[in-house]
Design an enzyme around this catalytic site. Structure first.
Site, mmCIF file in Angstrom:
data_model
loop_
_atom_site.group_PDB
_atom_site.id
_atom_site.type_symbol
_atom_site.label_atom_id
_atom_site.label_comp_id
_atom_site.label_asym_id
_atom_site.label_seq_id
_atom_site.Cartn_x
_atom_site.Cartn_y
_atom_site.Cartn_z
ATOM 1 N N HIS A 128 0.866 -1.170 0.000
ATOM 2 C CA HIS A 128 0.000 0.000 0.000
ATOM 3 C C HIS A 128 0.906 1.225 0.000
ATOM 4 O O HIS A 128 2.088 1.129 0.349
ATOM 5 C CB HIS A 128 -0.856 -0.038 1.275
ATOM 6 C CG HIS A 128 -1.949 0.965 1.318
ATOM 7 N ND1 HIS A 128 -1.748 2.251 1.748
ATOM 8 C CD2 HIS A 128 -3.261 0.862 0.988
ATOM 9 C CE1 HIS A 128 -2.893 2.912 1.690
ATOM 10 N NE2 HIS A 128 -3.829 2.090 1.227
ATOM 11 N N TYR A 129 0.382 2.370 -0.362
ATOM 12 C CA TYR A 129 1.228 3.571 -0.397
ATOM 13 C C TYR A 129 1.600 4.083 0.988
ATOM 14 O O TYR A 129 2.518 4.880 1.135
ATOM 15 C CB TYR A 129 0.565 4.692 -1.213
ATOM 16 C CG TYR A 129 -0.687 5.269 -0.596
ATOM 17 C CD1 TYR A 129 -0.623 6.301 0.348
ATOM 18 C CD2 TYR A 129 -1.943 4.788 -0.954
ATOM 19 C CE1 TYR A 129 -1.772 6.827 0.907
ATOM 20 C CE2 TYR A 129 -3.096 5.311 -0.395
ATOM 21 C CZ TYR A 129 -3.004 6.335 0.534
ATOM 22 O OH TYR A 129 -4.140 6.852 1.094
#
Length: 181
Positions: A128-129
């Site tokens: 995920h970022y």
């Protein structure tokens, strides 16, 4: 196993230095915890082959540390290049966490992510970022509650799996003594 989207992927890299434009990854390790920091599985610990020329660019600290731990010899003998190490790591992670669900977890993982972006982009994209960076809590504790810092001691082996286990333990320590959950 399809994995649990609440599981957390922890990572540590050892590199020949701190500049992803010049330096290279020489070891990668991952482990997976549940949301409560219980270790579910340890991934492969992979020494990533680099040329003697690349290893020769290391500064004194890196030469001393990575030679002393035996990592330099493991790197020279390794059959894994960046891409093979990346694929083996992703194959492990796919068993435990769906792609794009876990933040990248560890200590100073912004630095690790810079190297992943350059040398292992498929693995970097698996995260995920967001970041779960234990060093953020360490810096806040240093400023807001410095008396707790002496309660957690790291061994400082600079071996990737040891460092990850310590990061998980350190976050558990801060959860109890700093965040107080």
């Amino acid at each position: 196993m399809t994995g649990n989207e609440n599981n957390l992927i922890w990572i540590d890299l050892e590199m020949t230095g701190l500049d992803p434009e010049r330096d290279r990854i020489i070891e990668i390790a991952t482990l997976v915890t549940d949301a409560n920091l219980n270790i579910l599985a340890e991934g492969p610990v992979i020494a990533v082959h680099q040329s003697d020329e690349q290893l020769g660019l290391m500064d004194d600290w890196n030469v001393r540390t990575h030679t002393g731990s035996g990592l330099v010899e493991r790197v020279k003998a390794s059959q894994y290049d960046d891409h093979a190490a990346e694929l083996a790591t992703i194959a492990f992670l796919q068993q435990w966490v769906p792609a794009g669900k876990s933040p990248i977890c560890g200590n100073s993982v912004g630095q690790d992510r810079r190297f992943l972006f350059r040398y292992m982009p498929e693995l970097e994209a698996y995260f995920h970022y967001r970041y779960l960076d234990v060093s953020t809590l360490k810096e806040l504790a240093r400023r807001w509650k410095p008396e707790i810092l002496s309660g957690f001691k790291k061994q400082g082996t600079h071996q990737a799996m040891d460092d990850i286990r310590e990061s998980v333990g350190e976050l558990a320590y801060y959860r109890e003594h700093f965040i107080q959950l």
